[in-house]
Motif scaffolding. Structure first.
Motif, PDB file in Angstrom:
ATOM      1  N   LEU A   1     -10.006  13.146   5.429  1.00  0.00           N
ATOM      2  CA  LEU A   1      -9.472  12.364   4.309  1.00  0.00           C
ATOM      3  C   LEU A   1     -10.234  12.664   3.016  1.00  0.00           C
ATOM      4  O   LEU A   1     -11.457  12.560   2.972  1.00  0.00           O
TER       5      LEU A   1
ATOM      6  N   ALA B   1     -10.256  11.726  -1.189  1.00  0.00           N
ATOM      7  CA  ALA B   1      -9.715  10.784  -2.173  1.00  0.00           C
ATOM      8  C   ALA B   1     -10.336  11.046  -3.533  1.00  0.00           C
ATOM      9  O   ALA B   1     -11.474  11.506  -3.630  1.00  0.00           O
TER      10      ALA B   1
ATOM     11  N   TYR C   1     -10.681   9.635  -7.778  1.00  0.00           N
ATOM     12  CA  TYR C   1     -10.412   8.744  -8.912  1.00  0.00           C
ATOM     13  C   TYR C   1     -10.287   9.644 -10.122  1.00  0.00           C
ATOM     14  O   TYR C   1     -11.290  10.165 -10.606  1.00  0.00           O
TER      15      TYR C   1
ATOM     16  N   THR D   1     -13.745   2.968  -0.941  1.00  0.00           N
ATOM     17  CA  THR D   1     -12.698   3.952  -1.216  1.00  0.00           C
ATOM     18  C   THR D   1     -11.945   4.319   0.061  1.00  0.00           C
ATOM     19  O   THR D   1     -10.731   4.543   0.036  1.00  0.00           O
ATOM     20  N   THR D   2     -12.667   4.359   1.190  1.00  0.00           N
ATOM     21  CA  THR D   2     -11.999   4.644   2.458  1.00  0.00           C
ATOM     22  C   THR D   2     -10.978   3.552   2.788  1.00  0.00           C
ATOM     23  O   THR D   2      -9.829   3.849   3.129  1.00  0.00           O
TER      24      THR D   2
ATOM     25  N   ARG E   1      -9.576   1.516   0.667  1.00  0.00           N
ATOM     26  CA  ARG E   1      -8.489   1.583  -0.328  1.00  0.00           C
ATOM     27  C   ARG E   1      -7.535   2.742  -0.031  1.00  0.00           C
ATOM     28  O   ARG E   1      -6.331   2.643  -0.297  1.00  0.00           O
ATOM     29  N   SER E   2      -8.083   3.825   0.510  1.00  0.00           N
ATOM     30  CA  SER E   2      -7.220   4.962   0.861  1.00  0.00           C
ATOM     31  C   SER E   2      -6.279   4.597   2.001  1.00  0.00           C
ATOM     32  O   SER E   2      -5.102   4.965   1.995  1.00  0.00           O
TER      33      SER E   2
ATOM     34  N   VAL F   1      -5.568   4.006  -3.751  1.00  0.00           N
ATOM     35  CA  VAL F   1      -6.316   4.904  -4.634  1.00  0.00           C
ATOM     36  C   VAL F   1      -5.309   5.857  -5.250  1.00  0.00           C
ATOM     37  O   VAL F   1      -4.270   6.135  -4.664  1.00  0.00           O
TER      38      VAL F   1
ATOM     39  N   LYS G   1      -5.147   9.115  -5.774  1.00  0.00           N
ATOM     40  CA  LYS G   1      -4.740  10.337  -5.097  1.00  0.00           C
ATOM     41  C   LYS G   1      -5.534  10.472  -3.805  1.00  0.00           C
ATOM     42  O   LYS G   1      -6.747  10.280  -3.780  1.00  0.00           O
ATOM     43  N   ARG G   2      -4.852  10.766  -2.716  1.00  0.00           N
ATOM     44  CA  ARG G   2      -5.555  10.979  -1.450  1.00  0.00           C
ATOM     45  C   ARG G   2      -4.800  11.993  -0.638  1.00  0.00           C
ATOM     46  O   ARG G   2      -3.581  12.119  -0.777  1.00  0.00           O
TER      47      ARG G   2
ATOM     48  N   ILE H   1      -0.164   8.447   4.712  1.00  0.00           N
ATOM     49  CA  ILE H   1      -0.230   9.167   3.438  1.00  0.00           C
ATOM     50  C   ILE H   1       1.191   9.320   2.928  1.00  0.00           C
ATOM     51  O   ILE H   1       2.082   9.728   3.642  1.00  0.00           O
TER      52      ILE H   1
ATOM     53  N   SER I   1       1.903   1.115  -0.866  1.00  0.00           N
ATOM     54  CA  SER I   1       1.021   0.147  -0.218  1.00  0.00           C
ATOM     55  C   SER I   1       1.795  -1.037   0.373  1.00  0.00           C
ATOM     56  O   SER I   1       1.387  -1.580   1.398  1.00  0.00           O
TER      57      SER I   1
END
Ligand code: ADP
Ligand code: MG
Lengths: 295, 237
Positions: free
Chosen positions: B14, B16, B18, B49-50, B52-53, B58, B60-61, B73, B77
């Motif tokens: 993964l 990610a 910002y 961040t994990t 949120r991913s 986030v 972009k991931r 992916i 959400s």
């Protein structure tokens, strides 16, 4: 006949009613602006044009389809709200990641296009729209003459404003809206379709403007400039009330309408500027507006 | 055997971002049904961040996030939440414009089996007393209870819990601990980010350690003592 400071009660209450009617439109329009701004962070400059479209759609429905006032009361908000939804889905929604100024510029441009098209099609002269049969005539209350249609406009607008307030402050859907205004990302992460909520909110705010246009059609004549004449004052109302509060825009709208009416009675020359004078005063003392939240 | 089953949540490679800054560099771990798994690591390691991913919030991931066999992916959400993923953010996210009760009722039910309001009030009695106050008038501990309670009501089967004890008094931490153990007993699966390692050890089954946007170690709670030295080095305590 009663009189106060040499002013007849007829004149006083007549202007008070006129003030209430103007206040009804200020309240309906600034309420829609506040709802839209809260959710989309967009200052909807097309609001006046959408109000004018409401009146025109009613006029055209009657002219070309023989559809009268009562069905129009349902059809106009649906048509104008639908127009708003298309606008939001095709254009406004692309601007949310950008500076709010872009939304303002877009809606300003849209207002100019709409008004230009209607002026091209219909000129600038007013077109009459009849008062529906059930609301014609009036009552002599002794101290004043009360035309039924005007009373209806005040009552209908109050009802619309209060139902909107109730829906936003007291229902589950309203709680979603308030929450999404505060933190849209988290609200969406709870499983709520926020983009849909945003679209619906814009449609609703625009539909309110459309209904206001229909309510105005029998009082003012239907003409392409009716929106731009009104919207300047409505923006002053919004500045005075502040963008933050639903109840605030309703109170400010009606209050300033009444103030304007009273000024017509007691010092007519100031009646056209009184709202702007109040605006300057409020800006000096409380820049976020009477009900706005300071950042 | 747990190992024989496929994981409820599987994260592989993964990444990610910002904006321009690349924050996660190939995170990988898995969580099995009914487990409580922690992500440990220093501030800035990428734990929040994990989460949120996984939740899809986030910017972009990329990589693989598979939940109940579905790739998350590319899902919005709100769709992820509807699959039964509940999120309790680090900043708690209590809404000021909503009363305690409105905050509690805000997230829609995503699956049957969520706690009833009565059950929530038994778990966190403070929320009942203060149900008509604006959400942000609550104390920090009460806000944390509210943030957890509103997710428990939804029936979400997998809960992402970001630093639930951060900045709270020991009594409140104990109360939240009791609640979390209670939930574990009902079969909920939890992915827990926690700085308070001792508290985490009293609840969790397994631990992953993150450093600079990567998972660098993993051990079960039973092997904790054997790994204590190493862990202190990772966490800098
Ligand atoms: N909104 C953001 N914008 C830019 N960088 C961020 C943002 N949030 C976190 N970061 C950076 O990402 C890295 C990981 O942060 P985070 O996931 O919050 O760590 P942790 O939760 O482990 O403390 C940190 O270096 C942090 O500075
Ligand atoms: Mg964090």
């Amino acid at each position: 006949m009663m009189s106060l400071l040499g002013i007849s009660s007829q004149a006083l209450f007549g202007q008070l009613l006129l003030g209430l009617i103007n206040g009804s439109f200020y309240a309906l329009l600034s309420l829609g602006l506040a709802v839209i701004f809260g959710m989309l962070n967009v200052i909807n400059f097309a609001h006046g044009a959408q109000y004018m479209m409401g009146a025109f759609v009613a006029y055209l429905l009657l002219q070309f389809a023989g559809i009268g006032y009562w069905p129009a009361l349902v059809l106009v908000p649906v048509i104008i709200g639908g127009f708003g939804i298309v606008l939001e889905r095709t254009m406004l929604c692309r601007l949310y990641r950008l500076d709010p100024l872009y939304g303002l510029l877009l809606t300003f441009g849209i207002a100019m296009i709409i008004e230009g098209l209607f002026r091209y099609g219909y000129g600038v002269s007013g077109r009459p729209y009849p008062i529906p049969a059930a609301l014609q005539g009036g009552y002599n209350l002794g101290f004043m003459f009360l035309p039924v249609y005007r009373a209806w406009v005040v009552v209908a607008s109050l009802l619309l404003c209060l139902s909107t307030w109730f829906a936003i402050e007291r229902t589950r859907l309203g709680a979603m809206l308030r929450a999404a205004t505060e933190n849209p990302v988290l609200v969406q992460a709870f499983g709520i379709n926020v983009p849909l909520l945003v679209t619906a909110t814009y449609g609703f705010g625009v539909a309110l403007a459309g209904v206001a246009g229909l309510l105005a059609a029998p009082i003012l004549q239907v003409n392409p400039l009716m929106g731009s004449n009104l919207i300047i004052i409505v923006f002053a109302v919004v500045v005075i009330g502040g963008m933050g509060s639903i109840l605030g825009s309703i109170l400010t709208g009606f209050g300033l309408g009444i103030l304007e009416g009273l000024t017509k009675v007691f010092y007519p020359p100031a009646s056209n500027v009184v709202i702007f004078v109040v605006m300057v005063g409020v800006l000096l003392v409380k820049p976020a507006g009477l009900f706005g939240r300071e950042k | 055997m747990l190992e024989a089953a496929s994981p409820l949540l599987e994260v592989q490679d993964l990444h990610a971002f910002y904006g321009e800054s690349h924050v996660l560099h190939g995170v990988g771990f898995s969580v099995f049904a009914g487990e409580v798994v922690t992500l440990l690591g220093r501030n800035g390691a990428g734990k929040t961040t994990t989460l949120r991913s996984i939740m899809g919030i986030v910017g972009k991931r990329r990589g693989l996030i598979r939940y109940r066999g579905r790739d998350l992916i590319g899902l919005a959400s709100n769709r992820i939440a509807r699959l039964g993923m509940g999120y309790v953010p680090e900043e708690r996210g209590i809404f000021a414009a909503l009363s305690v009760e409105e905050n509690l009722l805000l997230p829609p039910r995503v699956a049957p089996g969520g706690l009833s309001i009565d059950a929530i009030h038994i778990l966190f009695p403070n929320l009942k007393e203060r149900r008509h106050s604006p959400g942000t008038r609550l104390s920090g501990g009460e806000q944390q209870m509210l943030a957890i309670a509103r997710i428990l009501r939804t029936g979400a089967g997998f809960i992402l819990l970001d630093e639930p004890t951060e900045g709270l008094a020991p009594v409140i931490i104990q109360q939240i601990g009791r609640a979390v153990r209670e939930l574990k007993r009902t079969g909920l699966t939890l992915l827990l980010v926690e700085q308070n390692f001792h508290w985490a050890a009293s609840i969790a089954d397994r631990h992953y350690v993150m450093e600079d946007g990567r998972v660098v170690d993993c051990f079960s709670n039973d092997d904790l003592d054997a790994n204590r030295e190493k862990l202190h080095r990772y966490l800098g305590v």
